[in-house]
Design a protein around this motif. Structure first.
Motif, short mmCIF file in Angstrom:
data_model
loop_
_atom_site.label_atom_id
_atom_site.label_comp_id
_atom_site.label_asym_id
_atom_site.label_seq_id
_atom_site.Cartn_x
_atom_site.Cartn_y
_atom_site.Cartn_z
N ILE A 96 6.75 4.04 -5.64
CA ILE A 96 6.10 2.92 -6.33
C ILE A 96 5.40 3.36 -7.61
N ILE A 97 4.60 4.42 -7.55
CA ILE A 97 3.82 4.82 -8.73
C ILE A 97 4.69 5.52 -9.77
N HIS A 98 5.26 6.66 -9.40
CA HIS A 98 6.02 7.44 -10.39
C HIS A 98 7.48 7.02 -10.51
N GLN A 99 7.96 6.25 -9.57
CA GLN A 99 9.32 5.73 -9.58
C GLN A 99 10.36 6.84 -9.75
N ARG A 100 10.13 7.95 -9.03
CA ARG A 100 11.12 9.03 -9.03
C ARG A 100 12.39 8.58 -8.32
N PHE A 101 12.25 7.61 -7.47
CA PHE A 101 13.39 6.96 -6.83
C PHE A 101 13.32 5.49 -7.26
N LYS A 102 14.35 4.99 -7.86
CA LYS A 102 14.34 3.66 -8.47
C LYS A 102 14.63 2.56 -7.46
N TRP A 103 13.82 2.48 -6.42
CA TRP A 103 14.02 1.47 -5.39
C TRP A 103 13.24 0.20 -5.69
N PHE A 104 12.01 0.36 -6.22
CA PHE A 104 11.17 -0.78 -6.58
C PHE A 104 10.63 -0.49 -7.97
N THR A 105 11.09 -1.22 -8.96
CA THR A 105 10.65 -0.91 -10.32
C THR A 105 9.71 -1.97 -10.90
N ARG A 106 9.67 -3.13 -10.31
CA ARG A 106 8.78 -4.18 -10.82
C ARG A 106 8.06 -4.82 -9.65
N SER A 107 6.79 -5.10 -9.86
CA SER A 107 6.04 -5.79 -8.82
C SER A 107 4.90 -6.57 -9.46
N ASN A 108 4.66 -7.74 -8.96
CA ASN A 108 3.51 -8.54 -9.39
C ASN A 108 2.38 -8.46 -8.37
N ASN A 109 2.54 -7.61 -7.37
CA ASN A 109 1.52 -7.46 -6.34
C ASN A 109 0.26 -6.83 -6.94
N ARG A 110 -0.87 -7.45 -6.72
CA ARG A 110 -2.14 -6.99 -7.30
C ARG A 110 -2.52 -5.59 -6.82
N TYR A 111 -2.30 -5.31 -5.54
CA TYR A 111 -2.62 -3.97 -5.02
C TYR A 111 -1.77 -2.91 -5.71
N ILE A 112 -0.48 -3.17 -5.86
CA ILE A 112 0.40 -2.19 -6.52
C ILE A 112 0.00 -2.00 -7.97
N LYS A 113 -0.34 -3.08 -8.64
CA LYS A 113 -0.81 -2.97 -10.03
C LYS A 113 -2.09 -2.13 -10.10
N ALA A 114 -3.01 -2.37 -9.18
CA ALA A 114 -4.29 -1.62 -9.19
C ALA A 114 -4.06 -0.14 -8.89
N ILE A 115 -3.22 0.15 -7.93
CA ILE A 115 -2.99 1.55 -7.57
C ILE A 115 -2.24 2.28 -8.69
N ARG A 116 -1.33 1.59 -9.36
CA ARG A 116 -0.62 2.20 -10.49
C ARG A 116 -1.57 2.43 -11.65
N TRP A 117 -2.50 1.50 -11.89
CA TRP A 117 -3.46 1.66 -12.98
C TRP A 117 -4.39 2.85 -12.68
N ALA A 118 -4.87 2.92 -11.46
CA ALA A 118 -5.75 4.04 -11.08
C ALA A 118 -5.04 5.37 -11.27
#
Length: 157
Positions: A96-118
């Motif tokens: 999810i964060i580094h996308q070394r595996f291109k399984w999920f490349t886009r998300s509008n989920n607030r938790y995923i956005k927050a964890i990626r920003w952190a």
């Protein structure tokens, strides 16, 4: 059986604290030479930082193996909790964060956005000093606030 599930869940939760401490004081400390290429990306798919997967897998494997051999199921439960956290680490950090595996490349989920920003704020520091956001699953309030602010700005348009 409920007790073993409880031990597994407590171990999983406790691993966030162990991960924070290890990341802050070991990876950004005396084992920086293994972690540095994670902050200063070089060529190739693999990083020296990937060695930490093995470092964390060893206690999990030992707990599961030795606990099974001695029928100490509470020890197996600890190993399972560590292994489940390792799976969560792989999915959250690598996929999810580094996308070394291109399984999920886009998300509008607030938790995923927050964890990626952190994590992005963690990686803005290119050396081992003056870092921030050393955990993986728990996100500080300031990152949630940043995501909310961005969402509100996007709605205004």
């Amino acid at each position: 059986m409920i007790g073993y599930i409880f031990i597994t869940l407590v171990t999983f939760c406790g691993m966030e604290g162990i991960t924070w401490l290890t990341h802050r004081y070991v990876m950004h400390g005396f084992l920086w030479y293994l972690h540095e290429d994670h902050h200063k990306k070089g060529p190739g798919f693999f990083e020296k930082n990937d060695a930490f997967f093995i470092i964390f897998a060893i206690p999990s494997w030992l707990c599961i193996m030795l606990g099974s051999m001695n029928q100490a199921w509470w020890v197996v439960s600890i190993g399972a909790g560590i292994a489940l956290y390792g799976l969560a680490y792989f999915l959250v950090h690598e996929v999810i964060i580094h996308q070394r595996f291109k399984w999920f490349t886009r998300s509008n989920n607030r938790y995923i956005k927050a964890i990626r920003w952190a994590h992005k704020m963690h990686h803005k520091h290119l050396d081992k000093h003056e870092g921030e956001s050393f955990g993986m699953l728990l996100v500080a309030k300031k990152y949630w606030d940043k995501v909310r602010k961005d969402e509100k700005a996007a709605k205004r348009g």
